[in-house]
Design a protein around this motif. Sequence first.
Motif, PDB file in Angstrom:
ATOM      1  N   VAL A  23      -0.228  88.559 -40.256  1.00  0.00           N
ATOM      2  CA  VAL A  23      -1.162  88.451 -39.137  1.00  0.00           C
ATOM      3  C   VAL A  23      -2.264  89.495 -39.276  1.00  0.00           C
ATOM      4  CG1 VAL A  23      -1.407  88.581 -36.627  1.00  0.00           C
ATOM      5  CG2 VAL A  23       0.665  87.592 -37.633  1.00  0.00           C
ATOM      6  N   ALA A  24      -3.518  89.051 -39.133  1.00  0.00           N
ATOM      7  CA  ALA A  24      -4.665  89.959 -39.097  1.00  0.00           C
ATOM      8  C   ALA A  24      -5.152  90.129 -37.662  1.00  0.00           C
ATOM      9  CB  ALA A  24      -5.796  89.433 -39.975  1.00  0.00           C
ATOM     10  N   VAL A  25      -5.224  89.010 -36.920  1.00  0.00           N
ATOM     11  CA  VAL A  25      -5.674  89.023 -35.527  1.00  0.00           C
ATOM     12  C   VAL A  25      -4.814  88.051 -34.742  1.00  0.00           C
ATOM     13  CG1 VAL A  25      -7.581  88.565 -33.929  1.00  0.00           C
ATOM     14  CG2 VAL A  25      -8.069  89.504 -36.199  1.00  0.00           C
ATOM     15  N   LEU A  26      -4.358  88.491 -33.567  1.00  0.00           N
ATOM     16  CA  LEU A  26      -3.647  87.605 -32.652  1.00  0.00           C
ATOM     17  C   LEU A  26      -4.082  87.965 -31.245  1.00  0.00           C
ATOM     18  CD1 LEU A  26      -1.641  85.380 -31.996  1.00  0.00           C
ATOM     19  CD2 LEU A  26       0.183  87.066 -32.082  1.00  0.00           C
ATOM     20  N   GLY A  27      -4.830  87.062 -30.607  1.00  0.00           N
ATOM     21  CA  GLY A  27      -5.361  87.342 -29.274  1.00  0.00           C
ATOM     22  C   GLY A  27      -6.298  88.532 -29.317  1.00  0.00           C
ATOM     23  N   PRO A  50      -3.402  81.740 -24.661  1.00  0.00           N
ATOM     24  CA  PRO A  50      -4.498  80.904 -24.168  1.00  0.00           C
ATOM     25  C   PRO A  50      -5.857  81.567 -24.403  1.00  0.00           C
ATOM     26  CG  PRO A  50      -3.147  81.731 -22.346  1.00  0.00           C
ATOM     27  CD  PRO A  50      -2.516  82.184 -23.596  1.00  0.00           C
ATOM     28  N   ILE A  51      -6.846  80.741 -24.622  1.00  0.00           N
ATOM     29  CA  ILE A  51      -8.236  81.157 -24.827  1.00  0.00           C
ATOM     30  C   ILE A  51      -8.310  82.343 -25.779  1.00  0.00           C
ATOM     31  CG2 ILE A  51     -10.425  81.677 -23.708  1.00  0.00           C
ATOM     32  CD1 ILE A  51      -9.265  80.438 -21.156  1.00  0.00           C
ATOM     33  N   SER A  52      -7.879  82.126 -27.003  1.00  0.00           N
ATOM     34  CA  SER A  52      -7.857  83.192 -28.004  1.00  0.00           C
ATOM     35  C   SER A  52      -7.953  82.597 -29.397  1.00  0.00           C
ATOM     36  CB  SER A  52      -6.577  84.014 -27.877  1.00  0.00           C
ATOM     37  OG  SER A  52      -5.458  83.274 -28.294  1.00  0.00           O
ATOM     38  N   MET A  53      -7.947  83.483 -30.348  1.00  0.00           N
ATOM     39  CA  MET A  53      -7.924  83.047 -31.748  1.00  0.00           C
ATOM     40  C   MET A  53      -6.877  83.831 -32.495  1.00  0.00           C
ATOM     41  SD  MET A  53     -11.148  84.905 -33.601  1.00  0.00           S
ATOM     42  CE  MET A  53     -10.603  84.339 -35.163  1.00  0.00           C
ATOM     43  N   GLU A  54      -6.520  83.301 -33.641  1.00  0.00           N
ATOM     44  CA  GLU A  54      -5.539  83.937 -34.503  1.00  0.00           C
ATOM     45  C   GLU A  54      -6.043  83.829 -35.937  1.00  0.00           C
ATOM     46  OE1 GLU A  54      -1.167  82.926 -36.272  1.00  0.00           O
ATOM     47  OE2 GLU A  54      -2.235  81.485 -35.083  1.00  0.00           O
ATOM     48  N   ILE A  55      -5.861  84.880 -36.698  1.00  0.00           N
ATOM     49  CA  ILE A  55      -6.153  84.852 -38.125  1.00  0.00           C
ATOM     50  C   ILE A  55      -4.930  85.375 -38.856  1.00  0.00           C
ATOM     51  CG2 ILE A  55      -7.613  85.693 -40.016  1.00  0.00           C
ATOM     52  CD1 ILE A  55      -9.823  86.136 -37.922  1.00  0.00           C
ATOM     53  N   VAL A  56      -4.393  84.566 -39.756  1.00  0.00           N
ATOM     54  CA  VAL A  56      -3.291  84.987 -40.621  1.00  0.00           C
ATOM     55  C   VAL A  56      -3.732  84.756 -42.055  1.00  0.00           C
ATOM     56  CG1 VAL A  56      -1.488  84.590 -38.912  1.00  0.00           C
ATOM     57  CG2 VAL A  56      -2.120  82.770 -40.462  1.00  0.00           C
ATOM     58  N   PHE A  57      -3.055  85.424 -42.988  1.00  0.00           N
ATOM     59  CA  PHE A  57      -3.469  85.279 -44.381  1.00  0.00           C
ATOM     60  C   PHE A  57      -2.291  85.444 -45.315  1.00  0.00           C
ATOM     61  CE2 PHE A  57      -3.781  89.741 -43.348  1.00  0.00           C
ATOM     62  CZ  PHE A  57      -3.305  90.382 -44.470  1.00  0.00           C
ATOM     63  N   GLN A  58      -2.507  84.991 -46.536  1.00  0.00           N
ATOM     64  CA  GLN A  58      -1.572  85.203 -47.638  1.00  0.00           C
ATOM     65  C   GLN A  58      -2.337  85.911 -48.746  1.00  0.00           C
ATOM     66  OE1 GLN A  58      -0.383  81.111 -48.294  1.00  0.00           O
ATOM     67  NE2 GLN A  58       1.567  81.474 -47.271  1.00  0.00           N
ATOM     68  N   LYS A  59      -1.699  86.916 -49.336  1.00  0.00           N
ATOM     69  CA  LYS A  59      -2.336  87.643 -50.437  1.00  0.00           C
ATOM     70  C   LYS A  59      -2.114  86.888 -51.690  1.00  0.00           C
ATOM     71  CE  LYS A  59      -1.906  92.154 -48.338  1.00  0.00           C
ATOM     72  NZ  LYS A  59      -1.403  93.509 -48.453  1.00  0.00           N
ATOM     73  N   ILE A  99       4.442  90.027 -40.040  1.00  0.00           N
ATOM     74  CA  ILE A  99       4.677  88.810 -40.813  1.00  0.00           C
ATOM     75  C   ILE A  99       5.196  87.717 -39.886  1.00  0.00           C
ATOM     76  CG2 ILE A  99       5.978  87.799 -42.734  1.00  0.00           C
ATOM     77  CD1 ILE A  99       3.990  89.961 -43.618  1.00  0.00           C
ATOM     78  N   VAL A 100       4.700  86.495 -40.075  1.00  0.00           N
ATOM     79  CA  VAL A 100       5.215  85.352 -39.326  1.00  0.00           C
ATOM     80  C   VAL A 100       5.662  84.274 -40.301  1.00  0.00           C
ATOM     81  CG1 VAL A 100       3.862  85.762 -37.246  1.00  0.00           C
ATOM     82  CG2 VAL A 100       2.914  84.331 -39.041  1.00  0.00           C
ATOM     83  N   GLN A 101       6.682  83.550 -39.877  1.00  0.00           N
ATOM     84  CA  GLN A 101       7.179  82.394 -40.617  1.00  0.00           C
ATOM     85  C   GLN A 101       7.485  81.307 -39.607  1.00  0.00           C
ATOM     86  OE1 GLN A 101      10.674  83.855 -42.593  1.00  0.00           O
ATOM     87  NE2 GLN A 101       9.525  84.671 -44.299  1.00  0.00           N
ATOM     88  N   VAL A 102       7.337  80.090 -40.005  1.00  0.00           N
ATOM     89  CA  VAL A 102       7.690  78.907 -39.226  1.00  0.00           C
ATOM     90  C   VAL A 102       6.704  78.649 -38.087  1.00  0.00           C
ATOM     91  CG1 VAL A 102       9.466  77.671 -37.944  1.00  0.00           C
ATOM     92  CG2 VAL A 102      10.127  79.164 -39.824  1.00  0.00           C
ATOM     93  N   SER A 103       6.581  79.572 -37.101  1.00  0.00           N
ATOM     94  CA  SER A 103       5.667  79.311 -35.995  1.00  0.00           C
ATOM     95  C   SER A 103       5.196  80.605 -35.356  1.00  0.00           C
ATOM     96  CB  SER A 103       6.331  78.432 -34.939  1.00  0.00           C
ATOM     97  OG  SER A 103       7.363  79.133 -34.291  1.00  0.00           O
ATOM     98  N   LEU A 104       4.138  80.471 -34.554  1.00  0.00           N
ATOM     99  CA  LEU A 104       3.562  81.612 -33.849  1.00  0.00           C
ATOM    100  C   LEU A 104       3.020  81.119 -32.521  1.00  0.00           C
ATOM    101  CD1 LEU A 104       2.785  84.629 -34.038  1.00  0.00           C
ATOM    102  CD2 LEU A 104       0.632  83.895 -35.035  1.00  0.00           C
ATOM    103  N   ASN A 105       3.218  81.891 -31.470  1.00  0.00           N
ATOM    104  CA  ASN A 105       2.702  81.555 -30.153  1.00  0.00           C
ATOM    105  C   ASN A 105       1.281  82.096 -30.037  1.00  0.00           C
ATOM    106  OD1 ASN A 105       2.825  80.497 -27.553  1.00  0.00           O
ATOM    107  ND2 ASN A 105       3.455  82.469 -26.708  1.00  0.00           N
ATOM    108  N   VAL A 106       0.301  81.203 -29.929  1.00  0.00           N
ATOM    109  CA  VAL A 106      -1.105  81.597 -29.824  1.00  0.00           C
ATOM    110  C   VAL A 106      -1.464  81.636 -28.341  1.00  0.00           C
ATOM    111  CG1 VAL A 106      -3.464  81.063 -30.503  1.00  0.00           C
ATOM    112  CG2 VAL A 106      -1.572  80.472 -32.030  1.00  0.00           C
TER     113      VAL A 106
END
Length: 90
Positions: free
Chosen positions: A58-62, A81-90, A72-79
């Motif tokens: 996770v880089a950004v969550l809400g 309301p009215i927000s954004m999320e940025i995740v990445f893989q190296k 680190i997240v696997q399978v699912s993530l709760n985003v």
Amino acid sequence: MPTAGEVQANLEFKTIEPGLISFQIKNHANGDPWKTVYVIYNAKTTSVNYNFIGEWQVAVLGNTFYDSEEKIVQVSLNVPPISMEIVFQK
């Protein structure tokens, strides 16, 4: 990405529905150190449980930026309301 061909090769929309849009930017596009970036925009007034394949950092969550802490997240993530999320893989 300076050309339409690069955008077509590296940008993939994953979800497009009212209030929820997600996409991936792949292949270290623009020389990015992250191999794959996953962006989720939640414009809904309720949280969204978003499912993933694989392991993501996770880089950004809400309102939280994870610049020095590794989350680190696997399978699912709760985003939230009215927000954004940025995740990445190296």
